[in-house]
Structures are given as structure tokens and as C-alpha cells.
Design a protein around this motif. Structure first.
Motif, PDB file in Angstrom:
ATOM      1  N   GLY A  56     -20.069 -37.026  14.038  1.00  0.00           N
ATOM      2  CA  GLY A  56     -21.431 -36.516  13.970  1.00  0.00           C
ATOM      3  C   GLY A  56     -21.999 -36.462  12.568  1.00  0.00           C
ATOM      4  O   GLY A  56     -23.152 -36.072  12.392  1.00  0.00           O
ATOM      5  N   GLY A  57     -21.228 -36.798  11.557  1.00  0.00           N
ATOM      6  CA  GLY A  57     -21.762 -36.817  10.210  1.00  0.00           C
ATOM      7  C   GLY A  57     -20.858 -36.232   9.148  1.00  0.00           C
ATOM      8  O   GLY A  57     -20.821 -36.727   8.011  1.00  0.00           O
ATOM      9  N   CYS A  58     -20.117 -35.155   9.472  1.00  0.00           N
ATOM     10  CA  CYS A  58     -19.299 -34.505   8.440  1.00  0.00           C
ATOM     11  C   CYS A  58     -18.151 -35.393   7.982  1.00  0.00           C
ATOM     12  O   CYS A  58     -17.826 -35.427   6.787  1.00  0.00           O
ATOM     13  CB  CYS A  58     -18.755 -33.183   8.972  1.00  0.00           C
ATOM     14  SG  CYS A  58     -20.043 -31.953   9.259  1.00  0.00           S
ATOM     15  N   ILE A  59     -17.519 -36.108   8.897  1.00  0.00           N
ATOM     16  CA  ILE A  59     -16.437 -37.011   8.509  1.00  0.00           C
ATOM     17  C   ILE A  59     -16.994 -38.160   7.680  1.00  0.00           C
ATOM     18  O   ILE A  59     -16.372 -38.599   6.695  1.00  0.00           O
ATOM     19  CB  ILE A  59     -15.673 -37.515   9.750  1.00  0.00           C
ATOM     20  CG1 ILE A  59     -14.839 -36.370  10.333  1.00  0.00           C
ATOM     21  CG2 ILE A  59     -14.796 -38.703   9.416  1.00  0.00           C
ATOM     22  CD1 ILE A  59     -14.123 -36.716  11.601  1.00  0.00           C
ATOM     23  N   GLU A  60     -18.183 -38.653   8.051  1.00  0.00           N
ATOM     24  CA  GLU A  60     -18.809 -39.691   7.244  1.00  0.00           C
ATOM     25  C   GLU A  60     -19.000 -39.206   5.813  1.00  0.00           C
ATOM     26  O   GLU A  60     -18.762 -39.945   4.858  1.00  0.00           O
ATOM     27  CB  GLU A  60     -20.160 -40.097   7.853  1.00  0.00           C
ATOM     28  CG  GLU A  60     -20.064 -41.037   9.036  1.00  0.00           C
ATOM     29  CD  GLU A  60     -19.779 -40.330  10.350  1.00  0.00           C
ATOM     30  OE1 GLU A  60     -19.833 -40.970  11.399  1.00  0.00           O
ATOM     31  OE2 GLU A  60     -19.488 -39.118  10.327  1.00  0.00           O
TER      32      GLU A  60
END
Length: 332
Positions: A56-60
Motif C-alpha cells: 500500500g505504500g509504506c514498503i515502497e
């Protein structure tokens, strides 16, 4: 409309042409609730730009930081795991303790990616294998029904049109439906014997085949990865397709029409054709989810949404309209 895989491949190839280094990241395995499925792709450029998604974005955000500070480098593929501990799951926004295992390729072979893109643009189904120990990457022809495989050392992913969609009718709804379905990795084919419609069909990658609908359905040999949608609103054409499609193992069969017209269609199929009540009961009509759609693109969205729900085993209730007799053929 390109699939997600083609969008990622196009970004990597464009970045390489501009002189940038780019890594390729694949979701190899998930546990618990995970925001993206196994097989999802992300391309990561040396300056932190991304295409695609693995969460959802945090790992990116964490992977961008790794790229910028040099922790993603060299040429050897490696594994990254997120969400092993509750604290890490909370930190990276993974729901309910979900865990992701990612395979990172810091320097994917540009020639192989170009070959893969060409195959996908040609509508082929392809298997791509990555060996972590040797760093070797190979691509092969794949068959429908093959699935991602990951044993901790070798990752095998499937790319291309996993599903097939036959649309009866080359009208305006079909144009939107074909392009949307292509983005979800459907191999789309159109059948319309009416010359006034067929000569204007020009959706790239969605060929129009000649022949009557029943013959085209039989030639398609539908399997459980096939969907057939009749959109001509002409019983002489739609019924021909349905009488063969409903006897097939296709996972989804739908037809355009109001509730009144669809009730008449089902009665007609039972009375005049060699179809059982169970086979006729498989018909999704009015086609698509009831979302209040009236325009061709909205109706295409409703059809593809219902196809996706059926494909994923999700049951969706059909609400009755306040005035069933007034429900139009295109209102979903």
C-alpha cells in the motif's frame, strides 16, 4: 489499455534508455492479509522513482530508501521479507500481521525484458524463472492454469493473458469492456457478423473473428478460464452464443438486457433449446453488477466488476429495482 506487467516493463525499458539503473521487485509469497498478491511487480529507479506496487505504500518507501542509500545494488537477486514481527507489520502498514516475501533483481537483463515485453504485446502467455543462486533468468512459453511457484531459491511467475473473454457484438460498450479487460490480462476476442458494426472495430489487441456466434463459441472451446458476454441486444445473435456458452465450462456467461427481457430470454432458452434449468441458471442477466450505470463505460465497469467477483468466488447480491418494469436494458 496496457496490463500492469506491460506498464512496469515499459517503465524499466524507458529508464534504461535514459541511462538510469532500475531494479525489478516481485512479490514471491504472502502470509496473512497482504495488500498485493503474489506475482505483483514493481520497478524501482536509481533516483527512487517507481512504477507498479508491492504494497500500500509504506514498503515502497522503505525500498526507495534502500535504493537511494545503495543497499540495492550489484547484480545478484536476493530476498527481502517484511512483517515478520508485529512491530514491523505495524511499521510498514501490513494489516493483521501480514507478511510479504519479495525477490529483488537489482539489475535485470534488458534484452530479456525486451523479449518478454514483445511476447506479452503479442498476446502470449509466458513463464519467467529467476534462479537466486546463479542469478540466471529464463523465459518460456506457458499454458493457462500454470501458477506462480516459489521454493525459496527459484521463482517462477506467469505473465500475459491468464483469462479469455469473448464478446458478442462490436458496439460501444464492447469497446470499453475490451480495453478494460485487457488491463486485467484477458485475451479479448470479438464476434459480430453484422458488417455495419464489424468494419468499424479497431481496438488494438482485440481481434474480430468472422462467423456466427454459436460457431465462434464452439471454436473457442471455452474452459474454466473463459468468459463470454453477449452485448448485441439482438436475440437472433445473442441466443446463438448463449446456447453454446451455457453448456460450456466457462466461468462467466452474461447477456445485456433488462430484467423483463432476460426473463423472456431464459424462458426461450428453456423452451426451444436443449438446455437444462441448471445451465440456463448460470446466465448472468441483466449482465453486470447493479451500480446505477447508464453510459457505455459505466456499463462496462459493472460487467467487469461482476466477472471479477465471480472469478474470485465472491457472491454479490442483486437488489431488486423499485420499479422492475421500468428498468432499462443499459441500467446497471
Amino acid at each position: 489499455m496496457d496490463s500492469q506487467d506491460l506498464q512496469v516493463l515499459a517503465a524499466v525499458r524507458r529508464w534504461r534508455a535514459e541511462g538510469h539503473r532500475a531494479a525489478l521487485v516481485t512479490v514471491a509469497q504472502t502470509w496473512g492479509s497482504a495488500p498485493r498478491p503474489a506475482g505483483a511487480w514493481m520497478a524501482l529507479r536509481d533516483d527512487g522513482r517507481v512504477q507498479g506496487s508491492v504494497s500500500g505504500g509504506c514498503i515502497e518507501d522503505d525500498m526507495i530508501a534502500r535504493m537511494l542509500d545503495g543497499r540495492i545494488g550489484g547484480s545478484q537477486p536476493f530476498v527481502l521479507t517484511y512483517g515478520v514481527t508485529r512491530e514491523e507489520a505495524n511499521r510498514f502498514g501490513l494489516p493483521c500481521g501480514g507478511t510479504l516475501e519479495l525477490v529483488v533483481e537489482p539489475a535485470p537483463d534488458h534484452a530479456l525484458l525486451t523479449d518478454l515485453a514483445a511476447r506479452l504485446e503479442g498476446g502470449q502467455l509466458v513463464r519467467r524463472e529467476v534462479e537466486l543462486a546463479s542469478g540466471q533468468v529464463r523465459i518460456f512459453d506457458a499454458c493457462r492454469g500454470e501458477a506462480l511457484q516459489w521454493d525459496g531459491q527459484r521463482l517462477s511467475t506467469i505473465h500475459g493473458p491468464h483469462w479469455r473473454l469473448l464478446i458478442i457484438g462490436a458496439g460501444q460498450i464492447s469497446r470499453y469492456l475490451a480495453q478494460m479487460a485487457q488491463a486485467l490480462d484477458y485475451a479479448v476476442t470479438i464476434c459480430d457478423p453484422r458488417e455495419e458494426y464489424s468494419v468499424e472495430w479497431d481496438v488494438p489487441g482485440a481481434p474480430l473473428v468472422a462467423g456466427m456466434p454459436d460457431d465462434v463459441v464452439m471454436a473457442m472451446a471455452p474452459d474454466p478460464h473463459s468468459a463470454i458476454v453477449a452485448l448485441t441486444h439482438d436475440p437472433k445473435l445473442d441466443d446463438m452464443a448463449l446456447l453454446e456458452a451455457l453448456k460450456s465450462p466457462a466461468f462467466y456467461v452474461g447477456a445485456l438486457g433488462s430484467r423483463v427481457n432476460n426473463a423472456a430470454r431464459k424462458a426461450r432458452l428453456l423452451e426451444y433449446f436443449d438446455l437444462s434449468e441448471g445451465e440456463v441458471g448460470r446466465l448472468h442477466g441483466p449482465v453486470g453488477l447493479h451500480i446505477g450505470s447508464r453510459t457505455p463505460p459505466e456499463i462496462a465497469v459493472s460487467i467487469l466488476a461482476e466477472m471479477t467477483a465471480v472469478k474470485n468466488g465472491v457472491s454479490v447480491a442483486r437488489p431488486e429495482p423499485a420499479n422492475p418494469a421500468s428498468a432499462g436494458c443499459g441500467v446497471r
